[in-house]
Design a protein around this motif. Structure first.
Motif, PDB file in Angstrom:
ATOM      1  N   HIS B 254       0.904  -1.116  -0.071  1.00 48.62           N
ATOM      2  CA  HIS B 254       0.033   0.049  -0.031  1.00 48.62           C
ATOM      3  C   HIS B 254       1.092   1.091  -0.052  1.00 48.62           C
ATOM      4  O   HIS B 254       0.622   2.172  -0.871  1.00 48.62           O
ATOM      5  CB  HIS B 254      -1.143   0.057   0.858  1.00 48.62           C
ATOM      6  N   HIS B 303      -6.724  -3.009   4.336  1.00 52.03           N
ATOM      7  CA  HIS B 303      -8.183  -2.691   3.092  1.00 52.03           C
ATOM      8  C   HIS B 303      -8.015  -3.440   1.906  1.00 52.03           C
ATOM      9  O   HIS B 303      -9.229  -3.559   1.288  1.00 52.03           O
ATOM     10  CB  HIS B 303      -8.337  -0.973   2.930  1.00 52.03           C
ATOM     11  N   HIS B 304      -6.733  -3.993   1.719  1.00 51.28           N
ATOM     12  CA  HIS B 304      -6.839  -5.047   0.649  1.00 51.28           C
ATOM     13  C   HIS B 304      -7.238  -6.379   0.872  1.00 51.28           C
ATOM     14  O   HIS B 304      -7.362  -7.153   0.114  1.00 51.28           O
ATOM     15  CB  HIS B 304      -5.457  -5.097   0.109  1.00 51.28           C
TER      16      HIS B 304
HETATM   17 CU    CU Z   1      -4.119   0.116  -0.744  1.00 48.44          CU
END
Ligand code: CU
Ligand code: HEM
Lengths: 207, 571
Positions: B254, B303-304
């Motif tokens: 990220h 969040h993945h």
């Molecule tokens: Cu991300």
């Protein structure tokens, strides 16, 4: 933009003076660059160790992942090894300070002992690598334990080799109070080895 | 190539280094910058060709072009890997290398040797990844989730991991160089608050890279050991944990998506201000929001993994993810504020920046939608996600790269890109891009999964539309390639400062001499202080000292539209 409006070629004298000043400034700048670059590298690469330490903690939080009491590796030898590594760093430091005072003989001897102690550390930890063997239930634990010891040892050996190089250059008379950056760099890398190990030591033997 | 005999202005313009210089080990940051850029662009073409194959396969709902599902997996895996690790990230290395010393007014990078070394790690890494083709190509996607990447993928996956390792190391070394250069090599008069925003962006990017990339190294070490060392860290049947990879990988990746976009935001800050002749709106907020993004970016990785995450962690990660949209929004509004009331010149560079502004916002919005857990459950691993990240990566990063190329090409080569071709390129890219990726939202919400070659027949209409426009998008690239090749040889001579920009890279000849500045340059009091008499005087002095651009040659370069003219003095 003043200089642009008054642009004229420099005289030879002016040019020489300018070049001299520039060379001095450049040398100073290089020294600062080296220090900062090494510091950032240390801060960055230590994250690889932090990563493995976190992996260990996360996996270790799963019940039954760690070996049962009694099968844990004994902390005694690793603790001794850790103290030896700390001593090695401390000696390397006093070796470096000796160079800054032009005491090259002291530097060479302190630095040599530091290298040897670092080697002793690696040897002790390699015995620990082989001392434990996996059982049915703790394969994961043993694999990670060994990986961490070996991962650290690789760094210790490479940096130990650099320290040997520094020692050889030192014996050839390269270092003195005006030129000791390589010694300082070797010392800081040895600090790195020590700090990285302390992180591993803490998670492997104190948690 | 370009040797120049006519002095225009007091000093002669420089010619580009001999072409063989670019194939050698050299420590000049400008040559290294071009080496990065050309290498990255070549990988862009390769990755783009693979994308065309993907879209060709998806023209029909059945498996036809590709021999098997495995072959399709390999295809998108290498497409993603090349685009991310071998195109976008090195391309920002190109801009950073070329521009940072120039914008700061320094003679070179802090560690020229290390700089060259970091570059020369990239070609072998790229070759490793591609060579996987001969031993069973990696097929686990650019995210390389186990167990696919550990228990199933061919030996190419091992090469993939080694290549990624090298690229990560290269990225760390490059970033150390950028950071030290920015923090240490600013000459007198260039305080950190006077630094061009592109340098701010690179500073934030490099901070992320040095902090996050070692986690990739850690994860790859575990993966390599699982593949070749007989361990089973990710093998659930042996008590391993597949989610471990996802956590560590995203903890790197990220932040890495910001490695891919922050420098682009830096480019935008330069281009929008210069080409609208207005001071940048909210300099400090733009600089600091880069830093804020860099920090918050470390707390959103899960969040993945919403669909596999422990329930009690979902809400916290949803909140942090939504928070990260705030500094992004600050930038967007600052850029709009910059444009507001400006004398906008629709140069190709400006058009691509405006393209970024409009398309990246869509990607940001779909990102916030994805951050909402209930919505995420529905569209995770569908084409909606594919659409989201192409809006931020193509509509964002690639548009910014093009914008930067049009903006700085004159500095690098001494010649302007052709503006007419630039516009054709922009229109094709913009439309091709939008109609390729926007319909993917629909396909995704209708349930089309990503990473599968076959799909429900009722989705075919959407896919045909997408594929057709993707071919237009693919073709548009060659308009740029042709323009670049033609302009290097024949383009209008740029002079030192064709856009009349205030940052220091323009206060020297194009291309700059070996150590960039013959004398230490004096930065203008405000790098974005357009529209004052002082700024005009400063720009005039640069023109007098280094020469003005060659006037447009109508009919030959097509550059006789007012926007392509050198900016009239007085602004
Ligand atoms: Cu991300
Ligand atoms: C407003 C800011 C953003 C938010 C809130 C956001 C949110 C998200 C979320 C929640 C996902 C997971 C979707 C899923 O797999 O279910 C996602 C995926 C992704 N995002 Fe973003 N995003 C933002 C900006 C960006 C930017 C700036 C980039 C890159 C430059 C980016 C690149 C990606 C990529 C590559 C993926 C997909 C990774 C994969 O699974 O292959 N995002 N984003």
């Amino acid at each position: 933009m003043q200089y642009m409006d008054n642009y004229r070629p420099l005289t030879l004298e002016e040019k020489k003076k300018k070049d001299r000043e520039r060379a001095e400034r450049d040398a100073e700048m290089r020294a600062r660059n080296n220090r900062m670059g090494l510091a950032i590298f240390q801060g960055s690469w230590i994250m690889a160790f932090v990563c493995l330490a976190i992996v260990y903690l996360v996996m270790g939080a799963v019940p039954g992942w760690r070996p049962a009491e009694g099968h844990r590796p004994d902390a005694l030898l690793p603790t001794i090894a850790t103290l030896i590594l700390l001593t090695s760093s401390w000696l390397a430091r006093s070796g470096w300070r000796a160079v800054t005072r032009d005491d090259v003989q002291k530097f060479l001897s302190q630095w040599m002992i530091a290298i040897v102690l670092s080697g002793v550390f690696v040897v002790i930890m390699m015995t620990q690598f082989f001392a434990i063997s996996p059982t049915e239930t703790d394969i994961q634990y043993v694999e990670l334990y060994r990986l961490m010891i070996a991962y650290h040892a690789i760094h210790a050996v490479i940096i130990g080799y650099m320290m040997v190089q520094v020692w050889r250059y030192g014996r050839a008379g390269h270092y003195h109070s005006d030129n000791h950056w390589s010694v300082e760099a070797g010392l800081k890398l040895q600090y790195f080895v020590t700090a990285a190990w302390l992180i591993f030591y803490a998670v492997l033997y104190l948690t | 190539m370009a040797t120049i005999s006519v002095p225009i202005g007091e000093r002669q313009t420089q010619s580009m280094p001999h072409w063989t210089e670019y194939f050698r080990w050299t420590v000049d940051h400008k040559i290294i910058g071009v080496q990065y850029g050309v290498t990255a662009f070549v990988f862009f073409l390769v990755g783009g060709a693979l994308a065309m194959l993907i879209r060709w396969e998806l023209l029909t709902p059945a498996l036809d072009t590709m021999a098997s599902g495995t072959a399709y997996n390999q295809l998108f895996t290498i497409h993603g890997t090349i685009m991310i690790f071998l195109f976008v990230i090195p391309m920002w290395g190109a801009f950073g290398n070329y521009l940072i010393p120039l914008q700061l007014g320094a003679g070179d990078m802090a560690f020229p040797w290390l700089n060259a070394f970091a570059f020369w790690l990239i070609p072998p890494a790229g070759i490793l990844v591609i060579m996987g083709y001969f031993v069973g190509q990696a097929e686990a996607g650019w995210t390389a989730y186990p167990p696919l990447s550990t228990l199933f993928s061919g030996d190419g996956q091992t090469l993939w991991a080694m290549g990624a390792h090298l690229l990560g190391f290269s990225s760390i070394l490059g970033s150390i160089n950028f950071l030290v250069t920015i923090l240490n090599m600013r000459p007198e008069g260039m305080s950190i608050w006077k630094m061009p925003l592109f340098c701010w962006a690179q500073m934030a990017t490099s901070t992320i890279a040095v902090m996050a990339t070692p986690f990739l190294a850690g994860a790859l070490t575990l993966m390599l050991l699982d593949r070749v060392g007989g361990t089973s860290f990710f093998d659930a049947t042996q008590g391993g944990d597949v989610l471990l990879w996802q956590n560590v990988f995203w903890f790197y990746s990220h932040p890495a998506v910001y490695i891919m976009i922050l420098p682009g935001m830096g480019v935008l800050s330069e281009v929008l201000s210069v080409h609208s002749r207005k001071p940048i709106f909210g300099y400090r907020m733009i600089g600091l929001s880069s830093m804020a993004i860099a920090i918050v970016g470390f707390f959103v990785w899960a969040h993945h993994m919403f669909t596999s995450l422990q329930p009690e962690l979902r809400i916290p990660f949803m909140v942090t993810t939504m928070i990260i949209a705030v500094p992004t929004g600050i930038k967007i509004f600052s850029w709009i504020g910059t444009l507001w009331g400006g004398k906008i010149r629709f140069t190709s560079a400006m058009l691509f920046s405006l393209g970024f502004l409009s398309m990246f916002v869509i990607g940001g919005i779909s990102g916030v939608m994805l951050a909402a857990i209930p919505f995420n459950y529905q569209v995770h691993d569908t084409y909606f996600v594919v659409s989201h990240f192409h809006f931020v990566l193509f509509g964002g990063a690639v548009f910014a790269i093009y914008s930067g190329l049009y903006h700085w090409f004159p500095k690098v080569t001494g010649r302007m890109l052709n503006e007419t071709l630039g516009r054709i390129h922009f229109v094709l890219t913009y439309l091709g891009f939008f109609f390729t990726f926007f319909p993917m939202h629909m396909a995704g919400m209708l349930g089309m999964p990503r990473r599968v070659a076959v799909y429900a027949p009722e989705l075919q209409t959407w896919n045909v539309i997408i594929s057709i426009f993707s071919f237009i998008l693919g073709i548009s690239t060659f308009v740029f390639v042709g323009n670049a090749i033609w302009s290097v040889a024949r383009g209008r001579r740029a002079g030192a400062n064709p856009w009349r920009a205030l940052t220091l890279e323009w206060a020297t000849t194009s291309p700059p001499p070996a150590w960039n500045f013959d004398e230490p340059p004096i930065p203008f009091e405000d790098p974005y202080g357009y529209g004052t008499d002082a700024a005009t005087a400063y720009l005039d002095a640069i023109d007098r000292t280094f020469g003005v651009p060659e006037p447009p040659r109508p009919n030959i370069t097509g550059g006789n539209s007012p926007e392509a003219l050198p900016s009239p003095a007085g602004d």
